[in-house]
Write an enzyme that holds these catalytic residues in place. Structure first.
Site, short mmCIF file in Angstrom:
data_model
loop_
_atom_site.label_atom_id
_atom_site.label_comp_id
_atom_site.label_asym_id
_atom_site.label_seq_id
_atom_site.Cartn_x
_atom_site.Cartn_y
_atom_site.Cartn_z
N ASP A 1 0.93 -1.06 0.07
CA ASP A 1 -0.08 -0.14 -0.01
C ASP A 1 0.98 1.37 -0.16
OD1 ASP A 1 -2.40 1.84 0.51
OD2 ASP A 1 -3.26 -0.10 0.89
N ASP B 1 -1.41 2.79 17.62
CA ASP B 1 -2.31 1.52 17.66
C ASP B 1 -1.41 0.59 16.65
OD1 ASP B 1 -4.38 0.95 19.06
OD2 ASP B 1 -5.81 2.03 17.92
N HIS C 1 -3.95 5.95 3.17
CA HIS C 1 -4.59 4.78 2.56
C HIS C 1 -4.06 3.52 3.36
CE1 HIS C 1 -5.97 1.57 -0.23
NE2 HIS C 1 -7.20 2.34 -0.24
N ASN D 1 -4.23 -2.19 22.97
CA ASN D 1 -3.29 -1.56 23.88
C ASN D 1 -3.86 -0.65 24.79
OD1 ASN D 1 -3.73 0.18 21.86
ND2 ASN D 1 -1.68 0.42 21.37
N ALA E 1 -6.42 -8.61 -8.43
CA ALA E 1 -7.81 -9.27 -7.71
C ALA E 1 -8.30 -10.54 -8.60
CB ALA E 1 -8.67 -8.08 -8.03
N SER F 1 -11.17 -1.25 -0.78
CA SER F 1 -9.85 -1.21 0.09
C SER F 1 -10.12 -1.35 1.52
CB SER F 1 -9.53 0.29 -0.28
OG SER F 1 -8.87 0.14 -1.41
#
Length: 501
Positions: free
Chosen positions: A196, A205, A238, A251, A376, A430
């Protein structure tokens, strides 16, 4: 559950039933009564540098070296060589480069040559070719140590601490990820490659789950750049959003991903202009195989064509190179999830593309069954459509009987953001694909010995059947409860991934 065969097998069966003659075009068999796809000639102007894939006839170091010699003799520069798959990435300002490479190879080593863009390269030609780890000799199996994992028979349900914004993550409840977490968050031995735009390395995170040593930037003309910051995002949120859905850490901060116990590698394949050119994706897939990754997520289609056609020489050469890279990583143990696309198109019946090439001037072109959205539509890739909170197909989602494998949430998904360390809502296939990548990571955690084919089979067999539903735009749903054009084999199920053998 109903399980479908591979795309090629389904095509062969359907063709036999219809008693149609077939002609072989590149990677895909095309019915003889189909029209040819519309050519999109790429004019390579003398003195302007273009990028090419050069496919050796055989994937071995000797043949690849002969292809490299032909590249140099034709006035090109070897930017990156992948002897594992017999593919050379080359730059040249010679307007007859494609024909010259084939002529100078004298039929001995080069199978095909294709230009990868319709415009000159913007990132420049690297000064020297770096040696790539593992890029010598025959492909070997990944050496990354696999532990016993978190086998489902050995794990008891436990009370799970809740992160502050989990209540907003309807998507996790819909695929039963919250229930799966009562059993396991996944294994830290499992590594997911996020192909990506890069992952925000400072996000609280994500920082705990990023494997910086396995991360790479592939946008340097298709060469792997392992510098400390090259794989981080520069212009796009993205990749960071996708990463959070897969594995945002448990967390006490923000949200939680589908598999918060696994690790992530940032594999940057999106350049600062937003393009994912073939040489970037090839680098990403080969790197995933070399690094011993377990899963990749691919929330993109490869530019500049929405559909790459096997009856067009340049496009066919690119399809071959990308297919080799996908197959290589699969052979090394990597399973792939990919977004189906956001054009509200039926991939099984579509015959027109008006959006390509997207790096210059798009044209209206006829496409046939040999024209595919890659990666894909490649074999060995789990193709994912998008659904909303009501489990209806998202209005933007592509669809197609025999094209969609599973469905997952992709409308208004809350996940991690860039720039900054916050959160945002985003929509698209996505956003759906990383849910499936996360479930595949949970499957790998509970079954570390399984092959990519077994993982793909399991994620489809375990999906919850869903009948055709309403449609806001695009083609209506076809098929039945077991398999249809909207949901494929059904809605992906994280709980089954950690409870079923």
């Amino acid at each position: 559950m109903h399980l479908r065969t591979t795309r090629r097998a389904r095509l062969a069966a359907a063709t036999a039933t219809a008693a149609l003659a077939l002609v072989g075009l590149g990677n895909v068999a095309v019915a003889a009564d189909e029209p040819s796809s519309t050519p999109v000639p790429v004019v390579t102007t003398e003195g302007q540098t273009f990028s090419y894939v050069v496919n050796a006839k055989h994937a071995n170091p000797g043949q690849t070296h002969l292809a490299e010699k032909a590249v140099v003799a034709a006035g090109g520069v070897v930017v990156q060589s992948w002897p594992e798959i017999g593919v050379v990435i080359a730059h040249s300002a010679n307007d007859t480069f494609r024909a010259d490479v084939v002529r100078l190879a004298k039929g001995k080593a080069v199978a095909s040559v294709g230009v990868t863009r319709t415009v000159p390269v913007s990132e420049g030609t690297p000064d020297a070719v770096a040696e790539v780890p593992g890029a010598q000799g025959a492909p070997k199996k990944a050496t990354k140590k696999k532990t016993v994992g978190v086998g489902i028979e050995d794990v008891a349900a436990t009370e799970v601490a809740v992160d502050p914004r989990e209540a907003e993550q309807w998507d996790m409840s819909l695929i039963k990820a919250d229930q799966a977490h009562e059993i396991t968050d996944g294994s830290p031995d499992v590594l997911v490659g996020v192909l990506d735009s890069g992952i925000n390395a400072t996000h609280p995170d994500l920082a705990p789950v990023i494997d910086t040593a396995a991360s790479v930037n592939c946008t340097a003309a298709g060469r792997p750049d392992t510098s400390a910051t090259g794989w981080q995002p520069t212009t796009s949120y993205h990749g960071t959003h996708v990463a959070g859905t897969i594995a945002a850490a448990r967390n006490g901060v923000g949200i939680v991903g589908v598999a918060p116990g696994v690790k992530l590698a940032s594999v940057k394949v999106v350049n600062d202009d937003g393009f994912i050119y073939p040489e970037y994706a090839i680098c990403g897939f080969v790197w995933a195989g070399l690094e011993g990754m377990d899963v990749t997520n691919n929330s993109y289609y490869i530019d500049p064509f929405m559909y790459w056609c096997s009856d067009q020489p340049d496009q066919a050469a690119v399809k071959e190179a990308v297919s080799r890279a996908v197959d290589f990583s699969t052979d090394r143990g990597v399973v792939h999830a990919a977004a189906a696309g956001n054009a509200a198109t039926d991939l099984a019946t579509n015959t027109v593309d008006t959006s390509s090439p997207n790096d210059s001037t798009p044209v209206r072109r006829t496409i046939n069954s040999g024209c595919e959205d890659i990666p894909a539509e490649l074999d060995g890739v789990v193709t994912v459509s998008s659904i909303d909170k009501a489990a209806n197909l998202s209005s933007f989602s592509n669809r197609g009987l025999g094209k969609i494998d599973v469905a997952a949430p992709g409308s208004s998904i809350l996940s991690t953001n860039f720039p900054g360390d916050g959160y945002r809502l985003a929509s698209g296939t996505s956003m759906a694909s990383p849910h499936v990548a996360g479930v595949l990571a949970l499957l790998r955690s509970t079954h570390p010995e399984w092959t990519p084919a077994q993982l793909e089979t399991a994620v489809r067999e375990q999906a919850d059947d869903h009948a055709c539903g309403p449609v806001a735009s695009g083609a209506a749903c076809v098929g039945g409860l077991d398999e249809n054009s909207f949901y494929g084999d059904g809605i992906v199920d994280a709980l089954d991934a950690v409870t079923l053998g």
